[in-house]
Scaffold this motif. Structure first.
Motif, short mmCIF file in Angstrom:
data_model
loop_
_atom_site.label_atom_id
_atom_site.label_comp_id
_atom_site.label_asym_id
_atom_site.label_seq_id
_atom_site.Cartn_x
_atom_site.Cartn_y
_atom_site.Cartn_z
N SER A 80 0.80 -1.34 -0.04
CA SER A 80 -0.11 0.09 0.09
C SER A 80 0.88 1.23 -0.07
O SER A 80 0.48 2.24 -0.42
N LEU A 83 1.18 2.60 -3.43
CA LEU A 83 0.33 2.86 -4.17
C LEU A 83 -0.46 4.06 -3.81
O LEU A 83 -0.28 4.50 -2.83
N THR A 84 -0.96 4.69 -4.98
CA THR A 84 -1.91 5.88 -4.88
C THR A 84 -3.25 5.43 -4.44
O THR A 84 -3.46 4.33 -4.46
N ALA A 86 -6.02 6.00 -5.59
CA ALA A 86 -6.73 5.64 -6.81
C ALA A 86 -6.57 4.27 -7.48
O ALA A 86 -7.07 3.29 -7.68
N SER A 87 -5.14 4.09 -7.38
CA SER A 87 -4.57 2.88 -7.80
C SER A 87 -5.11 1.47 -6.73
O SER A 87 -5.37 0.50 -7.11
N MET A 88 -5.09 1.97 -5.37
CA MET A 88 -5.31 1.05 -4.54
C MET A 88 -7.19 0.75 -4.59
O MET A 88 -7.35 -0.38 -4.23
N ARG A 90 -8.63 0.69 -7.46
CA ARG A 90 -8.91 -0.20 -8.49
C ARG A 90 -8.47 -1.38 -8.23
O ARG A 90 -9.32 -2.48 -8.55
N LEU A 91 -7.39 -1.78 -7.33
CA LEU A 91 -7.06 -3.18 -7.00
C LEU A 91 -8.19 -3.73 -6.06
O LEU A 91 -8.38 -4.92 -6.25
#
Length: 248
Positions: A80, A83-84, A86-88, A90-91
């Motif tokens: 984490s 990650l940004t 937004a990326s988190m 999406r995941l």
């Protein structure tokens, strides 16, 4: 099976009997004979990735999906810091909600404690994304992320299936379960795009069937939502309605 060139695999064939605990206690059957092969009776079968049990409480299925979701959340937590937000998100949607939302319409009508087991996964994911402490109230976090609670997500799936059915986009076997109200008289319900809700004898199982739940839920939402011209507009209006209903 012979006419279609098919043959039963004796080692992989099994059968299950569905019913209430009282009904199942009256059945004495261990296996059946099919073409000289003994077919074993089981308590849980897997079909299209869903574990069906004899009493349809989906305990095994929920446990399986929760285990996978927890595993994926812990893996996301390990990376984490790289990650940004937004990326988190999406995941989380790709690796967690994809499991929680898969065939979740089958969970409608289950006892609240079963639904809360799934809700805890969603809460865990929300806290991870927002960095919220475990003692902090979760409602503002879910509201900030604009996430529907688990129970609302289940209803959202059913509503979507009904809309596709009345629009002629769903399989025929679903379309036949969603019939519009008609009458020889000029009734308001016939002009409001409402569906016929069939009568049921047993609320335990019949009250969870799509033939009953779909029309009943459909008739409960405002007419504006039911008369949406496209699926995209319907989903947008429906999510807003369910969101306001959940967090009012």
């Amino acid at each position: 099976m012979l006419s279609h060139g098919l043959k039963m695999n004796d080692n992989k064939t099994e059968f299950i009997i569905f019913g209430t605990p009282i009904q199942l206690n009256k059945v004495e059957c261990s296996d059946i004979d099919v073409g000289g092969a003994a077919v074993e009776k089981v308590d849980i079968v897997k079909n299209l990735g869903v574990n069906f049990d004899s009493v349809m409480n989906f305990d095994k299925h929920i446990s399986s999906e929760i285990k996978i979701a927890y595993h994926n959340i812990h893996n996301i937590k390990k990376i984490s810091k790289y990650l940004t937000r937004a990326s988190m998100e999406r995941l989380i949607h790709g690796l967690v909600f994809s499991h929680l939302d898969y065939c979740n319409s089958l969970l409608y009508g289950l006892p609240n404690f079963q639904i809360q087991r799934c809700q805890k996964i969603q809460n865990f994911a929300a806290r991870l994304i927002c960095g919220t402490g475990y003692r902090d109230h979760i409602t503002p976090v879910l509201k900030n992320l604009h996430w529907l609670p688990t129970e609302s997500r289940i209803q959202y799936k059913i509503f979507t299936l009904v809309y596709k059915s009345v629009s002629g986009c769903a399989p025929i076997y679903l379309q036949t379960l969603c019939n519009r109200k008609t009458s020889s008289y000029s009734l308001r319900s016939c002009d409001s795009n409402e569906l016929v809700v069939p009568r049921i004898k047993h609320k335990t199982l019949g009250g969870r069937a799509f033939a009953y739940v779909g029309p009943a839920l459909w008739n409960s939402v405002p007419r504006e939502i039911r008369e949406s011209s496209t699926l995209i507009i319907f989903k947008r209006r429906l999510k807003t309605y369910l969101f306001e209903l959940a967090f009012r």
